[in-house]
Each structure stands twice: as C-alpha cells, then as structure tokens.
Design an enzyme around this catalytic site. Structure first.
Site, PDB file in Angstrom:
ATOM      1  N   ASN A   9       0.867  -1.180   0.000  1.00 38.81           N
ATOM      2  CA  ASN A   9       0.000   0.000   0.000  1.00 38.81           C
ATOM      3  C   ASN A   9       0.901   1.227   0.000  1.00 38.81           C
ATOM      4  O   ASN A   9       1.456   1.602   1.026  1.00 38.81           O
ATOM      5  CB  ASN A   9      -0.886  -0.042   1.262  1.00 38.81           C
ATOM      6  CG  ASN A   9      -1.731   1.210   1.419  1.00 38.81           C
ATOM      7  OD1 ASN A   9      -1.797   2.043   0.522  1.00 38.81           O
ATOM      8  ND2 ASN A   9      -2.375   1.336   2.572  1.00 38.81           N
ATOM      9  N   LYS A  11       0.148   4.213  -0.334  1.00 34.97           N
ATOM     10  CA  LYS A  11      -0.529   5.395   0.225  1.00 34.97           C
ATOM     11  C   LYS A  11      -0.279   6.612  -0.686  1.00 34.97           C
ATOM     12  O   LYS A  11      -0.152   6.446  -1.897  1.00 34.97           O
ATOM     13  CB  LYS A  11      -0.088   5.637   1.676  1.00 34.97           C
ATOM     14  CG  LYS A  11      -0.270   4.376   2.523  1.00 34.97           C
ATOM     15  CD  LYS A  11      -0.183   4.623   4.004  1.00 34.97           C
ATOM     16  CE  LYS A  11      -0.360   3.290   4.747  1.00 34.97           C
ATOM     17  NZ  LYS A  11      -0.383   3.442   6.200  1.00 34.97           N
ATOM     18  N   HIS A  94      -9.741   0.955   4.608  1.00 34.83           N
ATOM     19  CA  HIS A  94      -8.492   1.192   5.342  1.00 34.83           C
ATOM     20  C   HIS A  94      -8.779   2.139   6.511  1.00 34.83           C
ATOM     21  O   HIS A  94      -9.595   3.050   6.377  1.00 34.83           O
ATOM     22  CB  HIS A  94      -7.431   1.786   4.412  1.00 34.83           C
ATOM     23  CG  HIS A  94      -6.082   1.823   5.045  1.00 34.83           C
ATOM     24  ND1 HIS A  94      -5.713   2.795   5.944  1.00 34.83           N
ATOM     25  CD2 HIS A  94      -5.023   0.980   4.946  1.00 34.83           C
ATOM     26  CE1 HIS A  94      -4.479   2.550   6.353  1.00 34.83           C
ATOM     27  NE2 HIS A  94      -4.042   1.462   5.765  1.00 34.83           N
ATOM     28  N   GLU A  96      -7.239   4.571   7.669  1.00 37.25           N
ATOM     29  CA  GLU A  96      -7.052   5.996   7.384  1.00 37.25           C
ATOM     30  C   GLU A  96      -8.276   6.571   6.691  1.00 37.25           C
ATOM     31  O   GLU A  96      -8.652   7.718   6.895  1.00 37.25           O
ATOM     32  CB  GLU A  96      -5.773   6.195   6.547  1.00 37.25           C
ATOM     33  CG  GLU A  96      -4.525   6.019   7.407  1.00 37.25           C
ATOM     34  CD  GLU A  96      -3.301   5.521   6.676  1.00 37.25           C
ATOM     35  OE1 GLU A  96      -3.250   5.589   5.434  1.00 37.25           O
ATOM     36  OE2 GLU A  96      -2.379   5.034   7.364  1.00 37.25           O
ATOM     37  N   GLU A 164      -5.569  -5.025  10.394  1.00 39.65           N
ATOM     38  CA  GLU A 164      -4.589  -3.965  10.634  1.00 39.65           C
ATOM     39  C   GLU A 164      -4.953  -3.209  11.903  1.00 39.65           C
ATOM     40  O   GLU A 164      -5.742  -2.251  11.847  1.00 39.65           O
ATOM     41  CB  GLU A 164      -4.568  -2.992   9.452  1.00 39.65           C
ATOM     42  CG  GLU A 164      -4.166  -3.610   8.134  1.00 39.65           C
ATOM     43  CD  GLU A 164      -3.600  -2.565   7.184  1.00 39.65           C
ATOM     44  OE1 GLU A 164      -2.484  -2.774   6.713  1.00 39.65           O
ATOM     45  OE2 GLU A 164      -4.268  -1.547   6.941  1.00 39.65           O
ATOM     46  N   GLY A 170       2.060   2.363  10.776  1.00 43.03           N
ATOM     47  CA  GLY A 170       2.953   3.506  10.627  1.00 43.03           C
ATOM     48  C   GLY A 170       3.698   3.884  11.892  1.00 43.03           C
ATOM     49  O   GLY A 170       4.307   4.945  11.974  1.00 43.03           O
ATOM     50  N   SER A 211       3.096  -1.898  10.273  1.00 42.41           N
ATOM     51  CA  SER A 211       4.548  -1.864  10.501  1.00 42.41           C
ATOM     52  C   SER A 211       5.260  -3.164  10.163  1.00 42.41           C
ATOM     53  O   SER A 211       6.237  -3.536  10.830  1.00 42.41           O
ATOM     54  CB  SER A 211       4.856  -1.451  11.956  1.00 42.41           C
ATOM     55  OG  SER A 211       4.388  -0.149  12.215  1.00 42.41           O
TER      56      SER A 211
END
Ligand code: PGA
Length: 253
Positions: A9, A11, A94, A96, A164, A170, A211
C-alpha cells in the site's frame, strides 16, 4: 488452503518517476514468482503506468480506494469500473479512510459489493484502535467491521481480509504474531466460517498489516492463520518489499 498474498500500500507517496522506478525494480526482483500473489497499490494517477510497468510479469495492481457509485456527479471520485479497467484489486475500508474521511461500515459494505460487481478483488481492512483494545473491545470492533463489510456478499471466493490494528500502522511497532493470530484465527475466521462455511472461509487469504518489515514478516506468516501481509512504509523500498515477498513464499511454500 488460502493463497499467500503480499500487497504493498503505497498510500499518498511517490512521484511519477519514483513510482515507475519502484514498479520496474519489483518487476525484475519479484515479477515471476510462484506461491505468493504480489499486489502493488499505487496512488490513482499511477495505476495505468504501474500496470504497464509490470505487464508481462505476474505482479497484480490494485487501487487504495474507490467510490461505491457507478458514475455521475461525484466530483473527485473514481468509479469501480474505472479501477477495474486498470487493475484487479482494491483496498477498502483502510483505517485511514475510516478515521480521516469518515468512511462508515455501511459505505465499506457498498464498496465491497460494487468492487465484486466490477470484477475486482477487495482487500477489506479491519482493525481496532488502541483505545478500543485497551477497553477490551478489540474483538467486538473487528467482528462488527467484518460482519458489516461482507453483509449480503455471496461470493467469498474473491475476498481478501486484512487485519490492521490501527495502533500498529505507521508506528514502527507491529503487533505480535500471537496477538494477530488471536484475532485472525479467532474472530475473523469465525465470522467467515459462520457466513460462508469452513471450506470457503479457509480459502480466504488473511493478511496482517501494521509496521510489517523484512525483519518482522516471518513471525506473522509462520502463523498458520496468517497468509500474508499488507505492507505500507516498507513497500516503498523495493529491496525490502522483495524480501518480505521472498520470506512469505519461503514460509508458505
Ligand atoms: P505500515 O502501513 O506498514 O506503514 O504500518 C500499513 C497499512 O496502513 O496498510
């Protein structure tokens, strides 16, 4: 047995030149492997270019999001049909998107339905926040997100589910393999089994994300219930992403 899958991904990262170089490098290193599906998910504007860059290899390309609507007055949105013309996969739900753009479970469900209708393979993301975990609600959150995401979906064959935990994304600090397996071999497997039956459930790839690096991936994929990884930051480094793919192939092969 579910297929092994490693998805990158990217991003909102890379320039045109960087995206092209990254795809070209990965085509060289992991373009023709067996035993593990490899999916690159660049930003929307680069989908066509990355697809061209990996043509002739067995690398797949995916989008990071899409609209649930087919077409029309949705300024700035990208339709399932547009995505499906350029690639085969799409990341949906996701954290985010949920946290920063208010994407609800209902919207994720509509997107999953729309993706399947367009012939895309959705990579459905679920995961709890730190506050939810600390409140003892991790399982309940993941269960709710997954149940709603696949509500009414009758074709489990085309689904991929990524666990996730938000607190691991991150941060440089992944979950432990045991903790991930607890959720993935537990509530996620249970929801899939009760919805689709044991056979279809066991054929659905379950990816861990948060991560993941070349150093940490082995512990995750050594878990029987974890079939691969959804990789953010480390997917921008060609050699490291290739190493993650190789390790996954070696462990799962
Ligand atoms: P990360 O991102 O690997 O950078 O933690 C994973 C993701 O958000 O999919």
């Amino acid at each position: 047995m579910a297929r092994a899958v490693v998805a990158g991904n990217w991003k909102m990262n890379t320039s045109v030149a960087e995206a092209r170089a990254l795809a070209a490098e990965l085509r060289e290193s992991i373009g023709h492997m067996e035993g593990v599906d490899r999916v690159l998910c660049p930003p929307f504007p680069y989908l066509g270019m990355v697809r061209d860059a990996v043509t002739g290899s067995t690398i797949a390309v995916g989008a990071q999001n899409m609209s649930q609507h087919e077409k029309g007055a949705f300024t700035g949105e990208v339709s399932p049909g547009m995505v499906a013309e350029l690639c085969t996969h799409v990341i949906l739900g996701h954290s985010e998107r949920r946290a920063l753009y208010g994407e609800t479970d209902e919207a994720v469900n509509l997107k999953v339905e729309a993706a399947l209708k367009a012939g895309l393979t959705p990579i459905i993301c679920v995961g709890e926040t730190l506050a939810q975990r600390e409140a003892g609600a991790a399982e309940a959150v993941v269960e709710r997100q997954l149940v709603k995401a696949i509500d009414g979906v009758e074709t489990p064959g085309a689904l991929i589910v990524a666990y996730e935990p938000v607190w691991a994304i991150g941060t440089g600090v992944p979950a432990t393999p045991d903790l991930a397996a607890d959720i993935m071999g537990g509530v996620i497997q249970r929801v899939l089994e009760s919805t689709y039956g044991a056979t279809a459930a066991s054929a659905t790839p379950l990816l861990y994300g948060g991560s993941v690096t070349a150093d940490s991936v082995r512990g995750f994929v050594e878990q029987e219930c974890i079939h691969g990884a959804l990789v953010g930051g480390a997917s921008l480094r060609a050699e490291e992403f290739a190493e993650i793919v190789r390790t996954t192939a070696e462990v799962k092969g």
